[in-house]
Design a protein around this motif. Sequence first.
Motif, PDB file in Angstrom:
ATOM      1  N   PHE A  71       0.845  -1.198   0.000  1.00 61.61           N
ATOM      2  CA  PHE A  71       0.000   0.000   0.000  1.00 61.61           C
ATOM      3  C   PHE A  71       0.879   1.246   0.000  1.00 61.61           C
ATOM      4  N   HIS A  72       0.606   2.149  -0.925  1.00 63.91           N
ATOM      5  CA  HIS A  72       1.321   3.425  -0.967  1.00 63.91           C
ATOM      6  C   HIS A  72       0.826   4.345   0.146  1.00 63.91           C
ATOM      7  N   GLY A  73       1.419   5.530   0.237  1.00 61.17           N
ATOM      8  CA  GLY A  73       1.073   6.472   1.290  1.00 61.17           C
ATOM      9  C   GLY A  73       0.051   7.510   0.860  1.00 61.17           C
ATOM     10  N   TYR A  74      -0.273   8.387   1.796  1.00 62.90           N
ATOM     11  CA  TYR A  74      -1.225   9.481   1.576  1.00 62.90           C
ATOM     12  C   TYR A  74      -0.675  10.431   0.518  1.00 62.90           C
ATOM     13  N   TYR A  75      -1.529  10.968  -0.319  1.00 62.94           N
ATOM     14  CA  TYR A  75      -1.207  11.856  -1.444  1.00 62.94           C
ATOM     15  C   TYR A  75      -0.593  11.122  -2.633  1.00 62.94           C
ATOM     16  N   ALA A  76      -0.145   9.880  -2.474  1.00 60.27           N
ATOM     17  CA  ALA A  76       0.648   9.219  -3.504  1.00 60.27           C
ATOM     18  C   ALA A  76      -0.214   8.279  -4.353  1.00 60.27           C
ATOM     19  N   ASN A  77       0.456   7.421  -5.102  1.00 61.16           N
ATOM     20  CA  ASN A  77      -0.218   6.379  -5.882  1.00 61.16           C
ATOM     21  C   ASN A  77       0.723   5.183  -5.973  1.00 61.16           C
ATOM     22  N   ARG A  78       0.361   4.203  -6.792  1.00 64.51           N
ATOM     23  CA  ARG A  78       1.136   2.959  -6.814  1.00 64.51           C
ATOM     24  C   ARG A  78       2.563   3.156  -7.331  1.00 64.51           C
ATOM     25  N   TYR A  79       2.809   4.232  -8.071  1.00 63.78           N
ATOM     26  CA  TYR A  79       4.169   4.462  -8.553  1.00 63.78           C
ATOM     27  C   TYR A  79       5.155   4.642  -7.395  1.00 63.78           C
ATOM     28  N   GLN A  80       4.657   5.090  -6.247  1.00 67.01           N
ATOM     29  CA  GLN A  80       5.528   5.307  -5.098  1.00 67.01           C
ATOM     30  C   GLN A  80       6.201   4.011  -4.639  1.00 67.01           C
ATOM     31  N   VAL A  81       5.531   2.880  -4.837  1.00 66.21           N
ATOM     32  CA  VAL A  81       6.044   1.604  -4.326  1.00 66.21           C
ATOM     33  C   VAL A  81       6.396   0.629  -5.448  1.00 66.21           C
ATOM     34  N   LEU A  82       6.374   1.097  -6.678  1.00 63.54           N
ATOM     35  CA  LEU A  82       6.609   0.191  -7.796  1.00 63.54           C
ATOM     36  C   LEU A  82       8.055  -0.296  -7.830  1.00 63.54           C
ATOM     37  N   GLY A  83       8.988   0.537  -7.403  1.00 62.59           N
ATOM     38  CA  GLY A  83      10.389   0.109  -7.361  1.00 62.59           C
ATOM     39  C   GLY A  83      10.590  -1.037  -6.377  1.00 62.59           C
ATOM     40  N   LEU A  84       9.998  -0.903  -5.193  1.00 65.28           N
ATOM     41  CA  LEU A  84      10.070  -1.976  -4.211  1.00 65.28           C
ATOM     42  C   LEU A  84       9.374  -3.227  -4.727  1.00 65.28           C
ATOM     43  N   ALA A  85       8.235  -3.047  -5.387  1.00 59.92           N
ATOM     44  CA  ALA A  85       7.506  -4.191  -5.934  1.00 59.92           C
ATOM     45  C   ALA A  85       8.371  -4.963  -6.925  1.00 59.92           C
ATOM     46  N   ALA A  86       9.070  -4.246  -7.798  1.00 54.53           N
ATOM     47  CA  ALA A  86       9.933  -4.908  -8.775  1.00 54.53           C
ATOM     48  C   ALA A  86      11.085  -5.630  -8.098  1.00 54.53           C
ATOM     49  N   ALA A  87      11.644  -5.017  -7.056  1.00 52.93           N
ATOM     50  CA  ALA A  87      12.759  -5.648  -6.343  1.00 52.93           C
ATOM     51  C   ALA A  87      12.315  -6.938  -5.668  1.00 52.93           C
ATOM     52  N   LEU A  88      11.119  -6.949  -5.096  1.00 54.26           N
ATOM     53  CA  LEU A  88      10.619  -8.167  -4.457  1.00 54.26           C
ATOM     54  C   LEU A  88      10.236  -9.218  -5.495  1.00 54.26           C
ATOM     55  N   ARG A  89       9.677  -8.776  -6.617  1.00 52.97           N
ATOM     56  CA  ARG A  89       9.359  -9.713  -7.698  1.00 52.97           C
ATOM     57  C   ARG A  89      10.630 -10.435  -8.161  1.00 52.97           C
ATOM     58  N   ASP A  90      11.729  -9.691  -8.262  1.00 49.75           N
ATOM     59  CA  ASP A  90      12.982 -10.292  -8.699  1.00 49.75           C
ATOM     60  C   ASP A  90      13.541 -11.270  -7.673  1.00 49.75           C
ATOM     61  N   ARG A  91      13.017 -11.214  -6.456  1.00 44.23           N
ATOM     62  CA  ARG A  91      13.419 -12.160  -5.408  1.00 44.23           C
ATOM     63  C   ARG A  91      12.362 -13.258  -5.222  1.00 44.23           C
ATOM     64  N   ASP A  92      11.551 -13.454  -6.234  1.00 43.17           N
ATOM     65  CA  ASP A  92      10.575 -14.556  -6.299  1.00 43.17           C
ATOM     66  C   ASP A  92       9.370 -14.369  -5.387  1.00 43.17           C
ATOM     67  N   TYR A  93       8.963 -13.132  -5.188  1.00 40.77           N
ATOM     68  CA  TYR A  93       7.692 -12.862  -4.515  1.00 40.77           C
ATOM     69  C   TYR A  93       6.675 -12.391  -5.546  1.00 40.77           C
ATOM     70  N   GLN A  94       5.446 -12.878  -5.409  1.00 38.92           N
ATOM     71  CA  GLN A  94       4.359 -12.315  -6.206  1.00 38.92           C
ATOM     72  C   GLN A  94       3.875 -11.054  -5.504  1.00 38.92           C
ATOM     73  N   VAL A  95       3.786  -9.958  -6.228  1.00 46.22           N
ATOM     74  CA  VAL A  95       3.454  -8.668  -5.623  1.00 46.22           C
ATOM     75  C   VAL A  95       2.153  -8.142  -6.218  1.00 46.22           C
ATOM     76  N   LEU A  96       1.279  -7.651  -5.345  1.00 46.36           N
ATOM     77  CA  LEU A  96       0.004  -7.070  -5.742  1.00 46.36           C
ATOM     78  C   LEU A  96      -0.013  -5.601  -5.341  1.00 46.36           C
ATOM     79  N   LEU A  97      -0.475  -4.758  -6.258  1.00 51.16           N
ATOM     80  CA  LEU A  97      -0.577  -3.323  -6.004  1.00 51.16           C
ATOM     81  C   LEU A  97      -1.985  -2.851  -6.346  1.00 51.16           C
ATOM     82  N   CYS A  98      -2.635  -2.175  -5.414  1.00 51.22           N
ATOM     83  CA  CYS A  98      -3.900  -1.504  -5.723  1.00 51.22           C
ATOM     84  C   CYS A  98      -3.886  -0.149  -5.018  1.00 51.22           C
ATOM     85  N   GLU A  99      -4.402   0.848  -5.681  1.00 58.11           N
ATOM     86  CA  GLU A  99      -4.359   2.194  -5.129  1.00 58.11           C
ATOM     87  C   GLU A  99      -5.441   2.396  -4.075  1.00 58.11           C
ATOM     88  N   LEU A 100      -5.122   3.203  -3.076  1.00 63.82           N
ATOM     89  CA  LEU A 100      -6.095   3.556  -2.055  1.00 63.82           C
ATOM     90  C   LEU A 100      -7.163   4.451  -2.661  1.00 63.82           C
TER      91      LEU A 100
END
Length: 284
Positions: A71-100
């Motif tokens: 979950f991203h933070g206040y004022y933001a959107n999913r782009y705020q956490v997309l870098g972390l999502a990609a890093a975890l995906r590369d470590r074999d985690y399935q990552v889900l993102l939905c905007e607040l």
Amino acid sequence: MWWFLGLAGLAVLTWAILSANRILYPVRRVLSPPNPLPTHSVHAMQAADGSRFDVWRLDPAHAPRARVLIFHGYYANRYQVLGLAAALRDRDYQVLLCELRGHGSRPGPCTLGVKETRDALMVLHWAQAGDRGSALPVAVIGLSLGAAVACQVAKRHPQVAAVVADSPYSRFYPIVCRAIWRQYHVPPTPWGWVTWVGLGLALGRWPGSLDPAALAPSLEQPLFVIQGGADPVVTPSNREAFFDRWAGPKERWVVPGVIHVGMWGHDPQGYSHRVAEFLGRVVG
């Protein structure tokens, strides 16, 4: 005399409505997507109240070791956490993102976790339906307000096995009072309390029940807190209760001089490594 009291009552009511709406309909900050955009699939979903939203899923090349909802933070959107999502995906985690709600492409109002938690539970159940064999373990990660939503999801979803909270607040009321003073230069008493009551009426429940510090004593999952030491939004007095009251095992990473939700920008490689190492120990 009566006309004065009537005007005073009208002023208080107007303040309650306008100040609560200012919180529930945040200004949307423009965040640029990373370039290149990580490979992902988009899945359209419909919430229980009929509103529509998209889920972005980042699937690893190999069988996922766990599922992570961020979950991203206040004022933001999913782009705020997309870098972390990609890093975890590369470590074999399935990552889900939905905007607040009220953020990014989603209409408001933001409900501080009330409806956002229901949306998240729907997303997790949808993802679980596609599992082959036993369900994947689940971890939730949130930044600031997203951390509060992550705690609410952990409270209600039995398969959440770990929580990562970046820049979490213990209680939302002090943040409301500080924002009122900074923006309007009026005393938090009584105007902070009036705003708080307005939020409660708008949400249909007392906002304090959504606070991470209120939920922490009933949460037993492993917790990893990430905090900037120079956070001007979540002051030291508003961060300790959440960590102290957490019922499960807990650890944290604090770096002096880093601002609110600034740890990823400060050290993205160290951030992704520490989060992945924590998840690998407790869910992976």
